[in-house]
Design a protein around this motif. Structure first.
Motif, PDB file in Angstrom:
ATOM      1  N   ASP A 150       0.828  -1.213   0.000  1.00 35.19           N
ATOM      2  CA  ASP A 150       0.000   0.000   0.000  1.00 35.19           C
ATOM      3  C   ASP A 150       0.863   1.265   0.000  1.00 35.19           C
ATOM      4  N   LEU A 151       1.980   1.213   0.700  1.00 32.90           N
ATOM      5  CA  LEU A 151       2.885   2.366   0.686  1.00 32.90           C
ATOM      6  C   LEU A 151       3.449   2.602  -0.712  1.00 32.90           C
ATOM      7  N   ARG A 152       3.818   1.520  -1.388  1.00 30.43           N
ATOM      8  CA  ARG A 152       4.322   1.646  -2.764  1.00 30.43           C
ATOM      9  C   ARG A 152       3.277   2.288  -3.659  1.00 30.43           C
ATOM     10  N   ARG A 153       2.051   1.777  -3.558  1.00 28.88           N
ATOM     11  CA  ARG A 153       0.974   2.293  -4.410  1.00 28.88           C
ATOM     12  C   ARG A 153       0.710   3.762  -4.103  1.00 28.88           C
ATOM     13  N   GLY A 154       0.731   4.123  -2.814  1.00 31.19           N
ATOM     14  CA  GLY A 154       0.495   5.515  -2.466  1.00 31.19           C
ATOM     15  C   GLY A 154       1.598   6.442  -2.967  1.00 31.19           C
ATOM     16  N   LEU A 155       2.852   5.991  -2.864  1.00 29.29           N
ATOM     17  CA  LEU A 155       3.957   6.814  -3.354  1.00 29.29           C
ATOM     18  C   LEU A 155       3.895   6.993  -4.862  1.00 29.29           C
ATOM     19  N   ILE A 156       3.480   5.945  -5.574  1.00 30.43           N
ATOM     20  CA  ILE A 156       3.419   6.031  -7.037  1.00 30.43           C
ATOM     21  C   ILE A 156       2.252   6.894  -7.482  1.00 30.43           C
ATOM     22  N   MET A 157       1.075   6.684  -6.881  1.00 30.19           N
ATOM     23  CA  MET A 157      -0.112   7.425  -7.297  1.00 30.19           C
ATOM     24  C   MET A 157      -0.110   8.858  -6.793  1.00 30.19           C
ATOM     25  N   ASN A 158       0.857   9.220  -5.983  1.00 32.05           N
ATOM     26  CA  ASN A 158       0.949  10.595  -5.502  1.00 32.05           C
ATOM     27  C   ASN A 158       1.312  11.562  -6.626  1.00 32.05           C
ATOM     28  N   PHE A 159       1.874  11.018  -7.718  1.00 32.57           N
ATOM     29  CA  PHE A 159       2.253  11.850  -8.859  1.00 32.57           C
ATOM     30  C   PHE A 159       1.143  11.779  -9.899  1.00 32.57           C
ATOM     31  N   SER A 160       0.838  12.922 -10.502  1.00 31.91           N
ATOM     32  CA  SER A 160      -0.217  12.974 -11.522  1.00 31.91           C
ATOM     33  C   SER A 160       0.319  12.676 -12.917  1.00 31.91           C
ATOM     34  N   ASP A 161       1.598  12.936 -13.140  1.00 31.41           N
ATOM     35  CA  ASP A 161       2.191  12.710 -14.454  1.00 31.41           C
ATOM     36  C   ASP A 161       2.538  11.237 -14.619  1.00 31.41           C
ATOM     37  N   ARG A 162       2.262  10.698 -15.803  1.00 32.88           N
ATOM     38  CA  ARG A 162       2.528   9.287 -16.059  1.00 32.88           C
ATOM     39  C   ARG A 162       4.014   8.986 -16.027  1.00 32.88           C
ATOM     40  N   ASP A 163       4.841   9.855 -16.599  1.00 29.38           N
ATOM     41  CA  ASP A 163       6.288   9.630 -16.594  1.00 29.38           C
ATOM     42  C   ASP A 163       6.843   9.650 -15.170  1.00 29.38           C
ATOM     43  N   ALA A 164       6.326  10.560 -14.338  1.00 26.76           N
ATOM     44  CA  ALA A 164       6.786  10.607 -12.950  1.00 26.76           C
ATOM     45  C   ALA A 164       6.396   9.337 -12.198  1.00 26.76           C
ATOM     46  N   ARG A 165       5.210   8.810 -12.485  1.00 25.61           N
ATOM     47  CA  ARG A 165       4.788   7.558 -11.843  1.00 25.61           C
ATOM     48  C   ARG A 165       5.693   6.399 -12.260  1.00 25.61           C
ATOM     49  N   LEU A 166       6.007   6.334 -13.543  1.00 25.12           N
ATOM     50  CA  LEU A 166       6.888   5.267 -14.005  1.00 25.12           C
ATOM     51  C   LEU A 166       8.281   5.399 -13.411  1.00 25.12           C
ATOM     52  N   ARG A 167       8.786   6.636 -13.281  1.00 23.03           N
ATOM     53  CA  ARG A 167      10.098   6.841 -12.669  1.00 23.03           C
ATOM     54  C   ARG A 167      10.089   6.391 -11.205  1.00 23.03           C
ATOM     55  N   MET A 168       9.053   6.765 -10.462  1.00 28.07           N
ATOM     56  CA  MET A 168       8.962   6.349  -9.061  1.00 28.07           C
ATOM     57  C   MET A 168       8.842   4.830  -8.944  1.00 28.07           C
ATOM     58  N   LEU A 169       8.098   4.203  -9.847  1.00 27.97           N
ATOM     59  CA  LEU A 169       7.979   2.744  -9.824  1.00 27.97           C
ATOM     60  C   LEU A 169       9.329   2.072 -10.065  1.00 27.97           C
TER      61      LEU A 169
END
Length: 370
Positions: free
Chosen positions: A194-213
């Motif tokens: 859940d922490l991983r999902r929250g950290l990833i979904m905290n970004f609105s930009d798709r590229d930022a989400r992929l970078r965090m993942l």
């Protein structure tokens, strides 16, 4: 050149040609905004270090739990694939880890308590055996007196017993820190998805989400591999040290092997401390100094092979760590948080390198290799 009222003077040389623009030849100028930004960043860094140092009782258990939980998350994922609930798996992993650590420390604590109770007797034996160095010390004293230095032999004095209690207080966390560590560790492992999902979904930009993942995946994989690989290597070092101590006749080879394996988790400092312990134990336990140094010399060979060939070959393929960076990180975190900071220095350096690689990628042209 005469300038009439109302006319603008011509900029140029005596022939009327304009002067060349020389702005490109001027050295770069640091603007006030850049200087202020650097100053604010430096002040922020000093403030963060000060807070981490002052609030050590809170931040050290939490950071230790987060790093250990990230290392142990692959084991929790494996148990989850075996239909074990993640919360139950987190408790099982922490209980198993606590049992192993308690067993290792029991092997170390038993001979340590025995030797501490015999400290005056062992000190007298050590002092008697070090009389072999009286002759070199006398020569050194004569040399000092010839050069005009102070006369007299330097006397060997044992450290007083008062250092034991402050050392134990420095090395032993309080009950509150233990409780905070275990509670944070269990909750972190149980809620890591859940922490991983929250950290990833905290970004609105798709590229930022992929970078965090990618960052989170790489941190989890590298830290998990680091813990597994270093544990296997250190267990091998401990077993080899125990076998050497048993063959050479050292007292309590199992405890010395466990000590070598435990201290080897701390880079640079750990092997040196183990070597010093083996020297002292060997000199006290054996009738001759030469016989007492055999186990320490054999451990020096084991540590040299492990540090220069085994560990760089295995870990270096996954994430290369610069020796200077490892040393600076070790010195900084040991100064900041003591022995636990020394243990955390390499994992935190790995995390920092991963963040630097993803957040500040070097896409520009690279210098050729020397």
């Amino acid at each position: 050149m005469r300038v009439f009222p109302g006319e603008r003077p011509l900029l140029g040389n005596s022939e009327g040609a304009p002067l060349p623009d020389s702005r490109s030849e001027l050295p770069p100028i640091i603007r006030r905004t850049e200087f202020v930004a650097f100053a604010l960043a430096g002040l922020l860094l000093i403030a963060v270090v000060a807070v981490l140092y002052i609030a050590k009782a809170f931040f050290l258990p939490v950071v230790m739990a987060v790093v250990a939980g990230t290392m142990l998350s692959p084991a929790a994922s494996f148990l989850e694939r075996q239909r074990v609930p993640r919360a139950v798996g987190a408790v099982l992993i922490v209980v198993a880890m606590t049992t192993i650590v308690t067993f290792v420390f029991a092997l170390i604590a038993s001979p340590a308590m025995e030797w501490s109770s015999r400290l005056p007797e062992l000190g007298a034996q050590l002092k008697a055996k070090l009389h072999v160095f009286d002759r070199p010390l006398a020569l050194w004293s004569d040399l000092q007196s010839m050069l005009g230095g102070s006369e007299g032999l330097p006397s060997f004095q044992l450290p007083k017993i008062e250092w034991v209690q402050p050392t134990l207080e420095f090395l032993s966390p309080t009950f509150t820190e233990f409780l905070l560590f275990f509670a944070t560790l269990i909750l972190f492992i149980a809620s890591w998805r859940d922490l991983r999902r929250g950290l990833i979904m905290n970004f609105s930009d798709r590229d930022a989400r992929l970078r965090m993942l990618r960052i989170l995946n790489e941190i989890e994989v590298h830290l998990g591999n680091y813990l597994l690989t270093v544990t296997i290597i250190n267990v091998g070092v401990g077993v080899a040290t125990g076998v050497v101590c048993a063959v050479t006749g050292m007292p309590n080879p199992a405890g010395l092997g466990a000590l070598a394996a435990t201290l080897n988790f701390i880079p640079i400092i750990g092997p040196i401390a183990t070597f010093v312990v083996l020297v002292v134990v060997g000199v006290v336990a054996f009738p001759s100094i030469g016989g007492g140094l055999i186990a320490a010399a054999a451990f020096g060979g084991i540590a040299f092979m492990e540090g220069h060939f085994v560990t760089p070959t295995i870990i270096g393929r996954r994430l290369a760590l610069n020796a200077l960076a490892v040393f600076i990180a070790l010195a900084f975190w040991t100064w900041l948080w003591g022995p636990m900071g020394a243990f955390l220095s390499s994992p935190l350096l790995i995390v920092a390198l991963i963040l630097k690689e993803h957040l500040m990628p070097s896409d520009g042209p690279q210098l050729p290799q020397a």
